[in-house]
Design a protein around this motif. Structure first.
Motif, PDB file in Angstrom:
ATOM      1  N   VAL A  94       0.840  -1.209   0.000  1.00 11.86           N
ATOM      2  CA  VAL A  94       0.000   0.000   0.000  1.00 11.86           C
ATOM      3  C   VAL A  94       0.871   1.253   0.000  1.00 11.86           C
ATOM      4  N   ARG A 102      -0.902   6.168   8.053  1.00 12.25           N
ATOM      5  CA  ARG A 102      -2.191   6.840   8.254  1.00 12.25           C
ATOM      6  C   ARG A 102      -3.381   5.981   7.827  1.00 12.25           C
ATOM      7  N   GLY A 106     -10.389   0.177   8.249  1.00  8.78           N
ATOM      8  CA  GLY A 106     -11.750   0.717   8.252  1.00  8.78           C
ATOM      9  C   GLY A 106     -11.969   1.659   7.073  1.00  8.78           C
TER      10      GLY A 106
HETATM   11  C1  LIG Z   1      -0.846   8.329  -2.102  1.00  9.79           C
HETATM   12  C2  LIG Z   1      -1.884   7.297  -1.805  1.00  9.79           C
HETATM   13  C3  LIG Z   1      -1.597   5.984  -2.052  1.00  9.79           C
HETATM   14  C4  LIG Z   1      -2.549   5.002  -1.790  1.00  9.79           C
HETATM   15  N1  LIG Z   1      -2.241   3.709  -2.061  1.00  9.79           N
HETATM   16  C5  LIG Z   1      -3.143   2.748  -1.818  1.00  9.79           C
HETATM   17  C6  LIG Z   1      -2.830   1.386  -2.081  1.00  9.79           C
HETATM   18  O1  LIG Z   1      -1.736   1.056  -2.533  1.00  9.79           O
HETATM   19  N2  LIG Z   1      -3.800   0.457  -1.837  1.00  9.79           N
HETATM   20  C7  LIG Z   1      -5.018   0.794  -1.326  1.00  9.79           C
HETATM   21  O2  LIG Z   1      -5.848  -0.078  -1.101  1.00  9.79           O
HETATM   22  N3  LIG Z   1      -5.337   2.081  -1.067  1.00  9.79           N
HETATM   23  C8  LIG Z   1      -4.425   3.053  -1.301  1.00  9.79           C
HETATM   24  N4  LIG Z   1      -4.759   4.355  -1.031  1.00  9.79           N
HETATM   25  C9  LIG Z   1      -6.090   4.670  -0.553  1.00  9.79           C
HETATM   26  C10 LIG Z   1      -6.220   4.729   0.973  1.00  9.79           C
HETATM   27  O3  LIG Z   1      -4.961   4.943   1.581  1.00  9.79           O
HETATM   28  C11 LIG Z   1      -6.802   3.458   1.553  1.00  9.79           C
HETATM   29  O4  LIG Z   1      -8.058   3.185   0.990  1.00  9.79           O
HETATM   30  C12 LIG Z   1      -6.923   3.531   3.074  1.00  9.79           C
HETATM   31  O5  LIG Z   1      -7.218   2.255   3.574  1.00  9.79           O
HETATM   32  C13 LIG Z   1      -7.983   4.499   3.527  1.00  9.79           C
HETATM   33  O6  LIG Z   1      -7.929   4.552   4.938  1.00  9.79           O
HETATM   34  P1  LIG Z   1      -8.120   5.929   5.735  1.00  9.79           P
HETATM   35  O7  LIG Z   1      -8.168   5.593   7.171  1.00  9.79           O
HETATM   36  O8  LIG Z   1      -7.097   6.899   5.332  1.00  9.79           O
HETATM   37  O9  LIG Z   1      -9.548   6.314   5.200  1.00  9.79           O
HETATM   38  P2  LIG Z   1     -10.283   7.718   5.156  1.00  9.79           P
HETATM   39  O10 LIG Z   1      -9.792   8.518   4.042  1.00  9.79           O
HETATM   40  O11 LIG Z   1     -10.294   8.323   6.504  1.00  9.79           O
HETATM   41  O12 LIG Z   1     -11.734   7.189   4.837  1.00  9.79           O
HETATM   42  C14 LIG Z   1     -12.007   6.462   3.659  1.00  9.79           C
HETATM   43  C15 LIG Z   1     -13.498   6.213   3.532  1.00  9.79           C
HETATM   44  O13 LIG Z   1     -13.940   5.375   4.574  1.00  9.79           O
HETATM   45  C16 LIG Z   1     -14.873   6.036   5.401  1.00  9.79           C
HETATM   46  N5  LIG Z   1     -14.560   5.620   6.757  1.00  9.79           N
HETATM   47  C17 LIG Z   1     -13.371   5.697   7.395  1.00  9.79           C
HETATM   48  N6  LIG Z   1     -13.451   5.123   8.601  1.00  9.79           N
HETATM   49  C18 LIG Z   1     -14.727   4.668   8.724  1.00  9.79           C
HETATM   50  C19 LIG Z   1     -15.432   3.968   9.747  1.00  9.79           C
HETATM   51  N7  LIG Z   1     -14.843   3.607  10.875  1.00  9.79           N
HETATM   52  N8  LIG Z   1     -16.719   3.680   9.522  1.00  9.79           N
HETATM   53  C20 LIG Z   1     -17.333   4.007   8.372  1.00  9.79           C
HETATM   54  N9  LIG Z   1     -16.717   4.649   7.369  1.00  9.79           N
HETATM   55  C21 LIG Z   1     -15.432   4.968   7.556  1.00  9.79           C
HETATM   56  C22 LIG Z   1     -14.717   7.482   5.114  1.00  9.79           C
HETATM   57  O14 LIG Z   1     -15.871   8.207   5.325  1.00  9.79           O
HETATM   58  C23 LIG Z   1     -14.333   7.457   3.649  1.00  9.79           C
HETATM   59  O15 LIG Z   1     -15.478   7.288   2.877  1.00  9.79           O
HETATM   60  C24 LIG Z   1      -3.807   5.350  -1.276  1.00  9.79           C
HETATM   61  C25 LIG Z   1      -4.099   6.686  -1.001  1.00  9.79           C
HETATM   62  C26 LIG Z   1      -3.141   7.655  -1.260  1.00  9.79           C
HETATM   63  C27 LIG Z   1      -3.455   9.083  -0.963  1.00  9.79           C
END
Ligand SMILES: Cc1cc2nc3c(=O)[nH]c(=O)nc-3n(C[C@H](O)[C@H](O)[C@H](O)COP(=O)(O)OP(=O)(O)OC[C@H]3O[C@@H](n4cnc5c(N)ncnc54)[C@H](O)[C@@H]3O)c2cc1C
Lengths: 263, 762
Positions: A94, A102, A106
């Protein structure tokens, strides 16, 4: 924009019931991108970062409960990485270190992207999603939680509390194809468990259909399994790759995963 | 602006002292000091243009076309003007001076009128208290468009209706090509273009549209001076050419418009054209408030020109010994909606199409066309990248057809001083092609690494896709060259001014003024180094880069700035010293100020009908680079790991070897991006991937260690024997990586970026 910061799960659920329009934010690695691109401008954010109950993981009668706020970096650390090795491997793919620190499980469930990398490893381990609201909590299989591209089964007043898994302890792996060697969204991905105990092969693909999906077969069907996974996928042509390539890659990945897990 | 937030580069003082190097034939040069901007950049302290602020500042925002081609039927600003915080909403009607501007041809509207010709073309401007208010207000501007069929297929553009009513580029001494949508056609006929050889190889090659992908988006601040004029603080590559385009559109005299360099976060050609300069100034002059504009990442992808996508048909004929007899090439470059520097890129593509090889006969036809695709213009390598990719693939094919070692084949044909180029120009300066090939070929290749190994050291990297299955190794080689400085009769000069005075302690201080844009390449270090060398003092202060106190330095592009700045600083310093000596070696309380202009030896245009030189030379000098590449390819998944790159580059003389190596490494990485992943994807002229989510650039894991050999063969016409070094690595690395991929897979791979599908053969 209002930012609501509950200090407990109960408070979070109460706020969510009161403000169903409030967008939950965990690590923010998806939410902030949406804001940045001006694709979403919610009136309120529900900041879950101060909710202790959602953090970390625990064991309960043979099961592992992954809090919604469990980060990829957490999932890569022992002993969790030994309990759920495919999830740890997926976590390593990821984003970058910053994103792994971060980004949360979830959040990956919340986004419900076809390319969510935590999802295939959870699918092959038969994970359930625990969702909670002021009305109570319920558990549903991950395959039922994922409804479509970026659509999940959460009701407006519900939050993801945890993913609950019974680790199979069986050989497993995760692989992700991308067009660069790090920091890349999956062109397609595959998690696979060779479950000798149950005599079963379980694979789940990502980025090759509207949702990450599970394909299983008896161990004895090993020869035909790669073809079966490729045939089960519903890939499309998009910017990141062609449907034909995705199917081809799934075939190759499945063969290699079988090799790894059955060696 | 008396509030202490006046944005300007800090005055910096050269502090390092180091022992003098032994006297060289071309003049001793004191060693370079550490990069002046290095620590601030690494620690995040450096102020980029996007960090500027001023009291009472407004934010500007640009409304852009959502269509690639459309007629504008009506514009309604009323709702936008009524939004909170809005101070001005401007359209083409508010442009007080010339309605069009351009780097070479003024064919591009400041704000669109009648028609929009590309996706993202600026249509209207808003200034508001807050950037969000400006964006929201812009969304309330009602534009009635009538979509038109876009001209999106470059090779067919010359058969489609013209997208401009006027033939902007005609009558400028180019071949008279009557076909519609031609920016420039150039045909180089050399010897007997029908000469046949014993062997012939052919291919059709394509390159996608690469973006400069600089990390600092277009940004700047325009501040009205209260006297009808304006100061513009901006990240740019060439302050004076900006001024000369901005002033007429504002209806002002050039001296009423002062451009000042703000911190530049990379440029690579993409800041040679204007972006927000006129827009911010229009808003500032209208509102009488400072106006800041910062493009978002998405906007940046439509906010600057890109590298020309190309389609190249090539045929190489050679005799049995592998000597090139005739090269024929037909090149089509997609220039997009406006001319930008397409005409010069066309010439470069054609002039360097044969590579650094002696070729007796050639027919090179290059055409750049207008389309409704994103405008293309300058990018590192400037036309030579495209033809190098085709020509070097052809050389490998020829080597295979003749069963000759590809490096040996290149040595047999290597160009040398005294040889004649297809334009009829004799190579008169330094061009150590054979030496560069040999030095590169001598670099030992790394041993294949043992298995098992960590997946991140295998193709697919962090994706964990292989433990060695399907992995094949390949070795490639390529050679590239291009011109240094501006060509074809352009009056290419650089000015510098030196002020000598005594500080409070009675020490002599030299304040150096040069408008050369520091775009991250380190030219400020060169300026200080030359001044310290020529004046024999460590008390050298660099004045801010601006149009206000010194004449033009020309562009930080075309691998010219080190050469030109060194030339100008040297002249000015020597003049100042002479004056000091005339005064008996002491200032006695007074001061000395001298400005000097440096010009490189002149060039002449190419004959429009034959592509031959019309004077002694069309290009002032050349530089070449060779690259050897080791790749590992997962042939089943089509994923690649570039394992190692060895480079030998003709650098003239390295004033600052560390900076030269930095350019080689960075330039190589940019070429790697084009080879493997970087492409702006368009459909009917609309961009699909205007973000770093889907426009991928190499990460640290994708770029291998680069081993650099600096081949020093001083350029006789350049100060201290220097040559520009920024572009040759980019010219050659794409071709060299493709060569290694072909070696690993046995596939033709005639298009870059190479996709996994291509490697697998789907
Ligand atoms: C540079 C970059 C690289 C990335 N690379 C990857 C990768 O390689 N693989 C991958 O899978 N993803 C990747 N992502 C996407 C992201 O990091 C993942 O999907 C991550 O798991 C999101 O988690 P978060 O806690 O940051 O979610 P957030 O951004 O906080 O939330 C994501 C969504 O989930 C909802 N949410 C969060 N927590 C809850 C909860 N407890 N209950 C209900 N809804 C909730 C939010 O409302 C939102 O809709 C990347 C993102 C970026 C910016």
């Amino acid at each position: 924009m209002e930012v609501l910061t509950p200090r407990s799960l109960a408070e979070a659920l109460a706020l969510k019931a009161e403000r169903p329009d409030a967008v939950p934010i965990g690590g923010g690695t998806d939410v902030m991108v949406e804001l940045n691109f001006d694709r979403a401008r919610p009136d309120a954010l529900l900041n879950l970062n101060e909710v202790g109950e959602l953090k970390g993981w625990s064991r309960e009668d043979g099961r592992v409960r992954l809090g919604a706020a469990l980060t990829y970096a957490d999932a890569m650390r022992p002993p969790l990485c030994d309990l759920l090795p495919a999830l740890a491997e997926a976590s390593r793919t990821v984003g970058s270190p910053q994103i792994r620190n971060r980004g949360t499980i979830g959040g990956n469930l919340g986004t419900a992207s076809p390319a969510g990398d935590a999802l295939p490893p959870l699918l092959v381990e038969g994970a359930e999603v625990e969702v909670a609201s002021v009305r109570g909590s319920r558990r549903l299989p991950l395959s039922e939680f994922l409804l479509g591209p970026k659509r999940n089964a959460l009701a407006a007043d519900e939050l993801v509390a945890a993913a609950v898994v019974t680790p199979s302890g069986q050989p497993q792996t995760f692989m992700k194809v991308g067009t660069r060697n790090a920091m890349v969204i999956a062109v397609c991905s595959l998690a696979l468990v060779a479950d000798r105990e149950r005599g079963e092969l379980r694979a789940a693909y990502g980025s090759a259909g509207p949702v990450p999906a599970l394909v299983s077969a008896p161990l004895a069907d090993r020869e035909a399994f790669a073809e079966r996974v490729a045939a089960a996928a519903r890939p499309i042509d998009d910017l990141r790759g062609t449907a034909a390539y995705r199917r081809h890659a799934l075939r190759v990945l499945t063969e290699r995963a079988l090799e790894r897990c059955l060696a | 602006m008396g509030d202490g937030t006046v944005p300007r580069m800090h005055q910096r003082r050269a502090t390092t002292t180091a022992p003098a190097r032994p006297e060289l034939e071309l003049g001793r040069v004191v060693p370079a000091e550490r990069r002046l901007d290095g620590v601030p950049k690494v620690t995040g302290q450096f102020a980029y243009a996007s960090d500027l602020s001023a009291a009472g500042m407004l934010w500007g925002h640009t409304l852009r076309s959502p269509h690639a081609h459309a007629r504008i039927r009506a514009l309604d600003l009323s709702q936008a003007l009524a939004q909170p915080g809005v101070h001005a909403v401007l359209t083409h009607e508010d442009v007080p001076g010339q309605k069009r501007y351009g780097l070479e041809f003024a064919d591009q509207p400041v704000l669109a009128f009648d028609r929009v010709r590309y996706y993202g073309e600026p249509v209207a401007l808003v200034a508001a208290e807050h950037p969000e208010q400006a964006r929201r207000a812009a969304a309330r501007i009602r534009v009635e468009y009538e979509p038109l069929e876009p001209v999106a297929d470059a090779p067919r553009a010359t058969e489609l209706p013209p997208i401009h009513d006027h033939r902007w580029t005609h009558g400028h001494g180019y071949l008279d090509d009557p076909r519609p949508n031609v920016v420039r056609s150039l045909v180089i006929r050399h010897g007997d273009p029908d000469a046949g050889g014993d062997v012939s190889v052919a291919g059709v090659y394509e390159l996608g549209m690469q973006d400069q992908a600089f990390l600092g988006p277009e940004s700047g601040l325009a501040v009205p001076d209260g006297d009808g004029g304006v100061d513009i603080y901006v990240a740019t590559q060439w302050l004076h050419v900006d001024r000369d385009q901005v002033a007429p559109c504002l209806g002002l005299r050039p001296e009423q418009v002062r451009l000042h360099l703000a911190g530049v976060g990379g440029s690579f050609g993409g800041r040679e054209d204007l972006s927000m300069q006129i827009h911010a100034a229009l808003l500032a002059l209208r509102t009488n408030r400072p106006v800041k504009m910062v493009y978002s990442r998405e906007e940046s992808f439509v906010g600057h020109v890109h590298r020309h996508p190309a389609r190249i048909e090539a045929e190489h004929r050679a005799d049995r010994d592998g000597r090139l007899v005739c090269v024929r090439m037909r090149i089509v470059l997609d220039g997009g909606a406006y001319a930008s520097s397409s005409a010069a890129v066309t010439s470069n593509a054609a002039c360097f199409a044969c590579g650094p090889y002696a070729v007796a006969n050639a027919l090179i036809e290059a055409t750049s066309v207008y389309t409704n695709n994103p405008p293309c213009g300058a990018m590192r390598g400037f036309g030579a990248v495209q033809t190098c990719f085709a020509a070097e693939a052809q050389m490998d094919k020829l080597a295979a057809a003749l069963a000759v070692d590809p490096i040996e084949l290149r040595l047999r044909n290597a160009l040398a001083p005294g040889d004649t180029l297809p334009t009829g120009q004799r190579v008169s300066g330094s061009l150590p092609v054979a030496e560069v090939i040999r030095r590169c070929a001598e670099l030992p290749l790394p041993e294949p690494e043992e298995l098992p190994r960590d997946a991140i050291r295998l193709p697919g990297g962090a994706g964990n896709t292989t433990r060695g299955e399907g992995v094949r190794r390949g070795v490639g080689f390529a050679l590239g060259f291009k011109n240094l400085c501006f060509s074809e009769g352009f009056d290419d000069y650089c000015a510098a001014r030196v002020r000598l005075f005594e500080n409070a302690g009675g020490e002599l201080v030299a304040e150096v003024h040069c408008a050369a844009a520091e775009v991250g390449q380190g030219v400020t270090n060169v300026i200080a180094q030359v001044a310290r060398t020529e004046l024999g003092t460590e008390n050298v202060v660099l004045a801010p880069h601006t149009t206000a106190t010194v004449d033009s330095a020309g562009s930080s592009s075309a691998s010219r700035m080190t050469w030109m700045a060194a030339g100008a600083i040297r002249l000015a310093c020597r003049a100042a010293r002479e004056e000091l000596e005339r005064r008996g070696g002491a200032l006695a309380g007074g001061e000395i100020g001298v400005e000097r202009v440096y010009r490189h030896p002149r060039t002449w245009p190419l004959d429009p009908d034959t592509g031959q030189i019309t004077g002694e030379r069309a290009h002032v000098a050349f530089a070449c680079a060779a690259m050897r590449v080791v790749v590992e390819v997962d042939a089943e998944l089509g994923l690649t790991r570039v394992v190692w790159i060895g480079a030998a580059q003709d650098v003239g003389r390295a004033l600052n070897p560390q900076a030269v190596e930095g350019q080689i490494e960075g330039g190589t990485a940019q070429g790697l991006g084009l080879a493997l992943m970087e492409e702006i994807s368009t459909r009917g002229g609309l961009i699909d991937n205007a973000s770093f989510t889907d426009y991928l650039i190499p990460t640290a894991l994708d770029v291998p260690p680069v081993e650099s050999v600096l081949v020093e063969d001083p350029e006789p016409d350049a100060p201290y024997g220097v040559k520009g070094v920024g572009e040759p690595p980019t010219v050659v690395s794409t071709a060299a990586i493709a060569s290694a991929l072909r070696d690993a897979t046995g596939r033709e791979l005639a298009r870059v970026p190479v996709r996994p599908d291509d490697v697998v053969g789907l």
